[in-house]
Design a protein around this motif. Structure first.
Motif, PDB file in Angstrom:
ATOM      1  N   TYR A 131     115.941 -13.266  18.812  1.00  0.00           N
ATOM      2  CA  TYR A 131     117.179 -12.508  18.985  1.00  0.00           C
ATOM      3  C   TYR A 131     118.025 -12.653  17.734  1.00  0.00           C
ATOM      4  O   TYR A 131     117.850 -13.582  16.933  1.00  0.00           O
ATOM      5  CB  TYR A 131     117.957 -12.995  20.223  1.00  0.00           C
ATOM      6  N   ILE A 132     118.954 -11.718  17.572  1.00  0.00           N
ATOM      7  CA  ILE A 132     119.888 -11.779  16.456  1.00  0.00           C
ATOM      8  C   ILE A 132     121.302 -11.613  17.005  1.00  0.00           C
ATOM      9  O   ILE A 132     121.582 -10.674  17.759  1.00  0.00           O
ATOM     10  CB  ILE A 132     119.565 -10.694  15.404  1.00  0.00           C
ATOM     11  N   PRO A 133     122.207 -12.541  16.687  1.00  0.00           N
ATOM     12  CA  PRO A 133     123.590 -12.370  17.130  1.00  0.00           C
ATOM     13  C   PRO A 133     124.303 -11.337  16.274  1.00  0.00           C
ATOM     14  O   PRO A 133     123.958 -11.135  15.101  1.00  0.00           O
ATOM     15  CB  PRO A 133     124.190 -13.771  16.929  1.00  0.00           C
ATOM     16  N   LYS A 149     132.406  -6.274  17.716  1.00  0.00           N
ATOM     17  CA  LYS A 149     132.682  -4.868  17.468  1.00  0.00           C
ATOM     18  C   LYS A 149     131.685  -4.220  16.515  1.00  0.00           C
ATOM     19  O   LYS A 149     131.853  -3.068  16.129  1.00  0.00           O
ATOM     20  CB  LYS A 149     134.102  -4.715  16.914  1.00  0.00           C
ATOM     21  N   GLY A 150     130.638  -4.971  16.163  1.00  0.00           N
ATOM     22  CA  GLY A 150     129.682  -4.452  15.201  1.00  0.00           C
ATOM     23  C   GLY A 150     128.380  -4.007  15.825  1.00  0.00           C
ATOM     24  O   GLY A 150     128.298  -3.729  17.021  1.00  0.00           O
ATOM     25  N   LYS A 151     127.359  -3.927  14.989  1.00  0.00           N
ATOM     26  CA  LYS A 151     126.014  -3.569  15.417  1.00  0.00           C
ATOM     27  C   LYS A 151     125.036  -4.562  14.800  1.00  0.00           C
ATOM     28  O   LYS A 151     125.299  -5.101  13.724  1.00  0.00           O
ATOM     29  CB  LYS A 151     125.658  -2.147  14.987  1.00  0.00           C
ATOM     30  N   PRO A 152     123.904  -4.810  15.465  1.00  0.00           N
ATOM     31  CA  PRO A 152     122.944  -5.763  14.893  1.00  0.00           C
ATOM     32  C   PRO A 152     122.298  -5.223  13.626  1.00  0.00           C
ATOM     33  O   PRO A 152     122.017  -4.034  13.517  1.00  0.00           O
ATOM     34  CB  PRO A 152     121.904  -5.938  16.011  1.00  0.00           C
ATOM     35  N   SER A 153     122.064  -6.103  12.680  1.00  0.00           N
ATOM     36  CA  SER A 153     121.345  -5.746  11.453  1.00  0.00           C
ATOM     37  C   SER A 153     119.899  -6.168  11.647  1.00  0.00           C
ATOM     38  O   SER A 153     119.526  -7.312  11.350  1.00  0.00           O
ATOM     39  CB  SER A 153     121.963  -6.450  10.234  1.00  0.00           C
ATOM     40  N   TRP A 154     119.085  -5.253  12.164  1.00  0.00           N
ATOM     41  CA  TRP A 154     117.705  -5.602  12.478  1.00  0.00           C
ATOM     42  C   TRP A 154     116.944  -5.932  11.203  1.00  0.00           C
ATOM     43  O   TRP A 154     116.998  -5.179  10.233  1.00  0.00           O
ATOM     44  CB  TRP A 154     117.005  -4.444  13.184  1.00  0.00           C
ATOM     45  N   SER A 200     116.904 -18.692  28.253  1.00  0.00           N
ATOM     46  CA  SER A 200     117.616 -17.444  28.495  1.00  0.00           C
ATOM     47  C   SER A 200     116.739 -16.432  29.222  1.00  0.00           C
ATOM     48  O   SER A 200     115.536 -16.325  28.961  1.00  0.00           O
ATOM     49  CB  SER A 200     118.086 -16.828  27.176  1.00  0.00           C
ATOM     50  N   ALA A 201     117.341 -15.677  30.130  1.00  0.00           N
ATOM     51  CA  ALA A 201     116.592 -14.650  30.866  1.00  0.00           C
ATOM     52  C   ALA A 201     116.237 -13.474  29.968  1.00  0.00           C
ATOM     53  O   ALA A 201     115.208 -12.816  30.162  1.00  0.00           O
ATOM     54  CB  ALA A 201     117.420 -14.173  32.062  1.00  0.00           C
ATOM     55  N   TRP A 202     117.095 -13.178  28.991  1.00  0.00           N
ATOM     56  CA  TRP A 202     116.897 -11.990  28.169  1.00  0.00           C
ATOM     57  C   TRP A 202     116.020 -12.285  26.949  1.00  0.00           C
ATOM     58  O   TRP A 202     115.736 -13.429  26.639  1.00  0.00           O
ATOM     59  CB  TRP A 202     118.241 -11.418  27.724  1.00  0.00           C
ATOM     60  N   GLY A 203     115.595 -11.215  26.296  1.00  0.00           N
ATOM     61  CA  GLY A 203     114.784 -11.360  25.093  1.00  0.00           C
ATOM     62  C   GLY A 203     113.341 -11.729  25.386  1.00  0.00           C
ATOM     63  O   GLY A 203     112.650 -12.280  24.532  1.00  0.00           O
ATOM     64  N   ARG A 204     112.865 -11.396  26.589  1.00  0.00           N
ATOM     65  CA  ARG A 204     111.488 -11.720  26.947  1.00  0.00           C
ATOM     66  C   ARG A 204     110.961 -10.739  27.986  1.00  0.00           C
ATOM     67  O   ARG A 204     111.720 -10.054  28.658  1.00  0.00           O
ATOM     68  CB  ARG A 204     111.391 -13.155  27.459  1.00  0.00           C
ATOM     69  N   LEU A 205     109.662 -10.713  28.106  1.00  0.00           N
ATOM     70  CA  LEU A 205     108.981  -9.863  29.081  1.00  0.00           C
ATOM     71  C   LEU A 205     108.190 -10.763  30.013  1.00  0.00           C
ATOM     72  O   LEU A 205     107.455 -11.651  29.563  1.00  0.00           O
ATOM     73  CB  LEU A 205     108.051  -8.888  28.370  1.00  0.00           C
ATOM     74  N   TYR A 206     108.355 -10.541  31.324  1.00  0.00           N
ATOM     75  CA  TYR A 206     107.690 -11.353  32.339  1.00  0.00           C
ATOM     76  C   TYR A 206     106.692 -10.509  33.117  1.00  0.00           C
ATOM     77  O   TYR A 206     106.928  -9.325  33.365  1.00  0.00           O
ATOM     78  CB  TYR A 206     108.694 -11.884  33.370  1.00  0.00           C
ATOM     79  N   GLY A 225     119.399  -7.924  20.481  1.00  0.00           N
ATOM     80  CA  GLY A 225     120.671  -8.117  19.805  1.00  0.00           C
ATOM     81  C   GLY A 225     121.683  -8.717  20.770  1.00  0.00           C
ATOM     82  O   GLY A 225     122.011  -8.093  21.789  1.00  0.00           O
ATOM     83  N   TYR A 226     122.160  -9.907  20.454  1.00  0.00           N
ATOM     84  CA  TYR A 226     123.072 -10.643  21.327  1.00  0.00           C
ATOM     85  C   TYR A 226     124.504 -10.496  20.819  1.00  0.00           C
ATOM     86  O   TYR A 226     124.832 -10.957  19.728  1.00  0.00           O
ATOM     87  CB  TYR A 226     122.668 -12.125  21.380  1.00  0.00           C
ATOM     88  N   ARG A 227     125.343  -9.821  21.596  1.00  0.00           N
ATOM     89  CA  ARG A 227     126.724  -9.583  21.184  1.00  0.00           C
ATOM     90  C   ARG A 227     127.570 -10.838  21.445  1.00  0.00           C
ATOM     91  O   ARG A 227     127.622 -11.335  22.571  1.00  0.00           O
ATOM     92  CB  ARG A 227     127.320  -8.400  21.939  1.00  0.00           C
TER      93      ARG A 227
END
Length: 325
Positions: A119-121, A125-130, A160-166, A207-209
């Motif tokens: 993940y990327i924080p 108010k911005g957007k992730p820089s992939w 964390s629950a997010w950022g993964r596929l189960y 992307g983690y806000r």
């Protein structure tokens, strides 16, 4: 036919961010999705926005329910999902455009039950820089036992629950505890007991806000739920599975440090009883964790600082302390 993947999105008063979140989901390069959006009693118009999105994309199904918290919202979607696999997205965060496709392919390639991405924080108010990423991510594969140790020792795998596929079947008989923060940590042990292999891929999928109003942005006594969860895990391992006990104690020590230092920054309320609980726990665990070669360096630095006293730990080390998701 590509397998159906369920995407669970709990929503509560996130009108300012919901469009970005749902745009990132409906725009996935993998398209065979059911998108379960759970309006958990929102009062800011988020529920109406969910309905508008459902009219625009037939894959979106909206569930409206009275406010019950994050766990209740996720559970409502788990109860009705139809996918062979499932992923969780918090409604103020976003997915990389290829996130689901990459995780699904990694699951098959590595014969894994869970795939964990990076993940990327990004700013509130911005957007992730992939970052620039390759088409085929490298994966490190861990059997159930090793994966749990990595999670509890905080060695590159989070709870964390997010950022993964189960695999969806993992959630049969397992639901998030309602009314409790750190709900994902609370179910990680029973969830992982049903899992054969976890694959960690070097691909940024999420992307983690970073919001100041979130649970990680400001201190609340509810954050102490993590202590209850970790102490329960310690008791469970003492009775059932001692091979995980040192790792769970390392995670519990992290929780004691975290709550002690964050509560000390909050000068508006008296958290003396909670801080005493943390300090007592640190003193109980520190020598065993100091001798454990698997305990992360950050914890060992905290242990050494604690030997100089509680005031030094709180007021010198903890002056600029910031938690991570």
């Amino acid at each position: 036919m590509d397998p159906l993947i369920s995407v669970i999105v709990p929503v509560y008063n996130v009108k300012d961010y919901l469009d970005e979140c749902l745009e990132s989901i409906v725009g996935q390069s993998y398209t065979h999705l059911e998108i379960l959006v759970v309006d958990d009693g929102s009062t800011d118009g988020s529920g109406d926005l969910c309905d508008q999105w459902a009219k625009r994309d037939q894959r979106i199904r909206v569930i409206h329910q009275p406010n019950g918290g994050l766990s209740a919202a996720r559970n409502a979607a788990l109860d009705v999902m139809s996918g062979e696999m499932v992923t969780m997205v918090d409604s103020d965060d976003v997915l990389h455009p290829s996130a689901i496709k990459v995780m699904m392919e990694a699951m098959g390639k590595n014969q894994a039950n869970i795939v964990v991405g990076d993940y990327i924080p990004f700013d509130e108010k911005g957007k992730p820089s992939w970052p620039k990423q390759g088409e085929i991510p490298v994966a490190s594969r861990s059997p159930q036992h090793r994966a749990l140790l990595r999670i509890f020792y905080q060695q590159g795998l989070t709870h964390s629950a997010w950022g993964r596929l189960y695999e969806a079947s993992l959630f049969e008989g397992i639901r998030y505890p309602v009314g409790q923060n750190y709900e994902d940590l609370a179910i990680i042990y029973p969830l992982m007991l049903k899992c054969g292999r976890v694959a960690k891929i070097n691909y940024t999928v999420y992307g983690y806000r970073q919001r100041q109003s979130s649970i990680l942005g400001a201190f609340s006594p509810k954050r102490a739920d993590v202590l209850d969860i970790c102490e329960d895990l310690e008791r469970t391992m003492e009775q059932r599975d001692a091979r995980y006990l040192p790792a769970v104690r390392s995670r519990l020590l992290s929780a004691y440090f975290n709550i002690l230092l964050l509560s000390n920054q909050d000068k508006t309320n008296d958290h003396q009883q909670l801080q005493d609980r943390c300090w007592k726990g640190i003193k109980r665990l520190r020598w065993g964790c100091l001798m454990d070669k698997n305990v992360r360096r950050k914890n060992k630095k905290g242990i050494l600082a604690s030997l100089l006293g509680r005031n030094f730990l709180c007021n010198v080390v903890g002056r600029n302390y910031q938690p991570k998701p």
